[in-house]
Design a protein around this motif. Structure first.
Motif, PDB file in Angstrom:
ATOM      1  N   ALA A 290       0.842  -1.196   0.000  1.00 21.86           N
ATOM      2  CA  ALA A 290       0.000   0.000   0.000  1.00 21.86           C
ATOM      3  C   ALA A 290       0.879   1.249   0.000  1.00 21.86           C
ATOM      4  N   GLY A 291       1.992   1.201   0.728  1.00 23.67           N
ATOM      5  CA  GLY A 291       2.929   2.315   0.743  1.00 23.67           C
ATOM      6  C   GLY A 291       3.588   2.527  -0.613  1.00 23.67           C
ATOM      7  N   ALA A 294       1.032   4.149  -2.848  1.00 20.63           N
ATOM      8  CA  ALA A 294       0.835   5.552  -2.467  1.00 20.63           C
ATOM      9  C   ALA A 294       1.962   6.427  -2.997  1.00 20.63           C
ATOM     10  N   SER A 297       1.230   7.686  -6.318  1.00 16.98           N
ATOM     11  CA  SER A 297      -0.067   8.397  -6.386  1.00 16.98           C
ATOM     12  C   SER A 297      -1.258   7.488  -6.610  1.00 16.98           C
ATOM     13  N   ASP A 299      -3.589   5.791  -4.105  1.00 19.16           N
ATOM     14  CA  ASP A 299      -3.945   5.638  -2.694  1.00 19.16           C
ATOM     15  C   ASP A 299      -4.963   4.521  -2.545  1.00 19.16           C
ATOM     16  N   VAL A 300      -4.646   3.551  -1.706  1.00 16.15           N
ATOM     17  CA  VAL A 300      -5.515   2.396  -1.522  1.00 16.15           C
ATOM     18  C   VAL A 300      -5.677   2.128  -0.027  1.00 16.15           C
ATOM     19  N   PRO A 301      -6.907   1.949   0.435  1.00 14.50           N
ATOM     20  CA  PRO A 301      -7.109   1.637   1.852  1.00 14.50           C
ATOM     21  C   PRO A 301      -6.702   0.202   2.148  1.00 14.50           C
ATOM     22  N   ALA A 311      -7.474  -1.489  -5.296  1.00 16.22           N
ATOM     23  CA  ALA A 311      -6.960  -0.163  -5.577  1.00 16.22           C
ATOM     24  C   ALA A 311      -7.793   0.549  -6.634  1.00 16.22           C
TER      25      ALA A 311
END
Length: 368
Positions: A290-291, A294, A297, A299-301, A311
């Motif tokens: 996830a990092g 991010a 660009s 962004d995924v919870p 994503a």
């Protein structure tokens, strides 16, 4: 013309795989939820040393198999179930695909399978293979079933409702008590696919069996929990009448978990330590990747459960994002339309590869 099978979803990734393979170090395959970590040594030893390969194994599972699975339910999920209300299956995909056909034999006046609109493709395919209607049920913004959206006419024709918690691909957690209550009120059997239950991140693991057995069947697998996807071992448990019906039918069809695999499964259900270690691996990988996303660009919870990142694709172009990750990062991921038309704006990332392989993708993308 008869039924023509559609292309198998993951076969559609061949071009993207070639792009990913072109990188030094090759493709980092994050498309399929295939475990890459080794199973526990005690499980492999039981598989090799059982001596059970000569005879026909019980279709429902040996007494040891059923006792071990019931013990796991009691230990990990707090459900005290008579092993007689539990039976073995050859992994769970074959069960998911076969249930609609078998339920049509049981209820020939019904012809509809209800399933989440963003979900594992086999719920829909099982209906199609049975000549039944596949009717998706709307999900909310947290990818939970919206049962208020079900047309009463579809409920009246339903052979079953599938629920998947934690969900594949989006990791949602349904209110299983509410789902069970809806099924009982509508007279619709509920089949709860719980194969990711050991990887529940938000709150405790849960099963539909906590809410009583009437009209419900829980489906469990060792594929993800114990890195045994190649062994094909699982079970289904719940409503005594439903489980008994399916078990008797499956005996006649010759569905059997091989004897050595049953012995290995006993060892796997009895051992929790290797699962706790696997939980830690998947949690670290989810946070790591996830990092990485991010940093470019995307962004995924983090999911509420499971080991997939769901994503959102820039501009909703999932195939474009999958192509970018393959060509720039050497990573193969799954476009969301594999999991229903409502998933088309996302990609699914299965964090099944070791951390060093995930970091390799990050370096290729220029963020590691």
């Amino acid at each position: 013309m008869g039924f023509t099978p559609p292309p198998y979803p993951y076969d559609r990734l061949a071009e993207l795989r070639r792009s990913a393979d072109a990188h030094d170090g090759g493709c980092v395959d994050l498309s399929v939820g295939t475990p890459t970590d080794p199973p526990a040594a005690v499980v492999v030893r039981a598989l090799a040393e059982s001596g059970a390969e000569r005879g026909y194994p019980p279709s429902v599972g040996t007494p040891a198999y059923r006792d071990a699975a019931a013990g796991w339910l009691r230990r990990r999920l707090g459900v005290d179930l008579d092993p007689a209300h539990l039976a073995a299956c050859v992994g769970t995909k074959e069960l998911v695909a076969g249930v609609p056909h078998w339920l049509r034999l049981r209820s020939p006046d019904r012809d509809t399978v209800l399933y989440p609109e963003v979900s594992y493709p086999t719920y829909e395919m099982g209906a199609l293979l049975a000549g039944a209607r596949a009717v998706p049920v709307r999900v909310d913004e947290r990818f939970r079933l919206d049962l208020s959206s079900v047309d009463p006419a579809d409920a009246a024709r339903a052979l079953c409702l599938w629920v998947n918690t934690p969900g594949n691909p989006a990791g949602g957690l349904d209110d299983l008590g509410a789902v069970a209550a809806w099924g009982r009120a509508q007279g619709v059997p509920v089949f709860s696919d719980e194969c990711y239950v050991e990887f529940t991140w938000d709150g405790p693991p849960r099963t539909i069996l906590e809410h009583g057995l009437d009209g419900v069947v829980a489906v469990h697998s060792l594929s993800k929990r114990s890195n045994l996807a190649g062994a094909r071992a699982g079970f289904y448990a719940g409503d005594p009448e439903l489980v008994g019906y399916l078990a008797e039918l499956r005996k006649h069809a010759g569905f059997m978990v091989p004897g050595p695999v049953q012995a290995a499964a006993v060892a796997a259900w009895d051992d929790d330590r290797h699962v706790d270690e696997q939980r830690d691996r998947y949690r670290r990988r989810l946070e790591l990747f996830a990092g990485i996303l991010a940093a470019v660009s995307i962004d995924v919870p983090l999911p509420a459960g499971g080991f997939y990142l769901w994503a959102p694709a820039p501009s909703g172009d999932a195939w474009g994002l999958a192509r970018r990750l393959a060509t720039e990062g050497g990573a193969l991921v799954s476009p969301g339309d594999f999991y229903g038309a409502a998933g088309a704006g996302h990609v699914r990332v299965a964090v099944v590869q070791p951390e060093e392989r995930l970091r390799l993708v990050g370096r290729r993308l220029g963020c590691g």
